[in-house]
Design an enzyme around this catalytic site. Structure first.
Site, mmCIF file in Angstrom:
data_model
loop_
_atom_site.group_PDB
_atom_site.id
_atom_site.type_symbol
_atom_site.label_atom_id
_atom_site.label_comp_id
_atom_site.label_asym_id
_atom_site.label_seq_id
_atom_site.Cartn_x
_atom_site.Cartn_y
_atom_site.Cartn_z
ATOM 1 N N GLY A 46 101.767 95.781 10.321
ATOM 2 C CA GLY A 46 101.051 95.916 9.063
ATOM 3 C C GLY A 46 100.010 94.823 8.932
ATOM 4 O O GLY A 46 100.160 93.747 9.531
ATOM 5 N N GLN A 51 94.145 89.154 4.965
ATOM 6 C CA GLN A 51 94.491 88.446 6.200
ATOM 7 C C GLN A 51 93.311 88.351 7.164
ATOM 8 O O GLN A 51 93.327 87.539 8.088
ATOM 9 C CB GLN A 51 95.671 89.127 6.900
ATOM 10 N N CYS A 106 105.374 87.488 9.789
ATOM 11 C CA CYS A 106 104.030 87.733 9.250
ATOM 12 C C CYS A 106 102.991 87.186 10.219
ATOM 13 O O CYS A 106 103.134 86.070 10.716
ATOM 14 C CB CYS A 106 103.893 87.043 7.895
ATOM 15 N N LEU A 107 101.939 87.967 10.466
ATOM 16 C CA LEU A 107 100.874 87.521 11.373
ATOM 17 C C LEU A 107 100.177 86.276 10.841
ATOM 18 O O LEU A 107 99.603 85.514 11.606
ATOM 19 C CB LEU A 107 99.845 88.642 11.579
ATOM 20 N N HIS A 148 105.744 94.133 1.786
ATOM 21 C CA HIS A 148 105.221 92.889 2.371
ATOM 22 C C HIS A 148 103.684 92.866 2.286
ATOM 23 O O HIS A 148 103.087 91.866 1.874
ATOM 24 C CB HIS A 148 105.691 92.788 3.831
ATOM 25 N N GLU A 149 103.055 93.990 2.635
ATOM 26 C CA GLU A 149 101.584 94.034 2.639
ATOM 27 C C GLU A 149 101.027 94.007 1.215
ATOM 28 O O GLU A 149 100.007 93.373 0.953
ATOM 29 C CB GLU A 149 101.078 95.274 3.392
ATOM 30 N N HIS A 152 100.827 90.619 -0.029
ATOM 31 C CA HIS A 152 99.609 89.926 0.422
ATOM 32 C C HIS A 152 98.455 90.157 -0.561
ATOM 33 O O HIS A 152 97.682 89.248 -0.852
ATOM 34 C CB HIS A 152 99.175 90.445 1.797
HETATM 35 NI NI NI Z 1 102.178 89.412 6.478
#
Ligand code: NI
Length: 191
Positions: A46, A51, A106-107, A148-149, A152
């Site tokens: 995701g 991000q 998480c990235l 989660h997204e 963000h």
């Molecule tokens: Ni994330």
């Protein structure tokens, strides 16, 4: 299509609230394409626009929606690959059911896993890449990804879910790693 740099904590942009998209046009569709390519390359399941430095309520996930439901099936070995893509613009969670605990990564917060409590079933309303509204239900792991997204988009990451001491230790560890990898420790710059 292009692979975009992914911003990492403690970049201040990641704490900002993203704005709704006013018009779904070619610019937005190009961003969706670039975000998908960036997510697959990472690799991740995701990615939210913030991000990659864009404060708009847009996200992509490498999961399928089948008959209005996104739920992991036994043959979903391809989740996270280019076989699956869901794109959401201005997503809103309109219904929640039940609770699930999940270890999330998480990235934007590399090398960290945090257990998070989420709703196990959610219903989402969003716009597609043509600006058309649609609605679907997400369950279990896929529900976790979308929550989660959407977090963000509201300026929240799993990093904020740690206490202040753990956050400091984490940042120290990450900065040491960056020095070891030959990168200068840049305060909050995307790497
Ligand atoms: Ni994330």
């Amino acid at each position: 299509m292009a692979i975009l740099p992914i911003f990492e904590v403690p970049h201040p942009l990641l704490k900002q609230v993203s704005e709704p998209v006013a018009r779904v046009d070619d610019r937005v569709r190009r961003l969706l394409d670039d975000m998908a390519e960036t997510m697959y390359a990472a690799p991740g399941v995701g990615l939210a626009a913030v991000q990659v430095g864009v404060l708009e309520r847009i996200l992509v996930a490498a999961v399928p929606i089948r008959d209005g439901v996104a739920d992991e099936e036994e043959d979903d070995a391809e989740a996270g690959t280019k076989a699956f893509l869901t794109e959401l613009i201005n997503p809103v969670i309109v219904r929640r059911e039940d609770v699930i605990l999940y270890d999330e990564g998480c990235l934007s917060v590399p090398d960290l896993v945090v257990e998070v409590e989420r709703s196990r079933i959610i219903e989402i309303e969003a716009l597609d890449r043509h600006g058309e509204p649609f609605r679907f239900e997400a369950r279990n792991f896929y529900a976790v990804i979308f929550q989660h997204e959407i977090d963000h988009l509201d300026g929240n990451t799993i990093y904020e879910r740690m206490g202040p001491l753990k956050r400091r230790l984490y940042l120290k560890k990450i900065q040491k790693q960056r020095v070891r990898d030959g990168e200068r420790p840049q305060n909050g710059a995307p790497v």
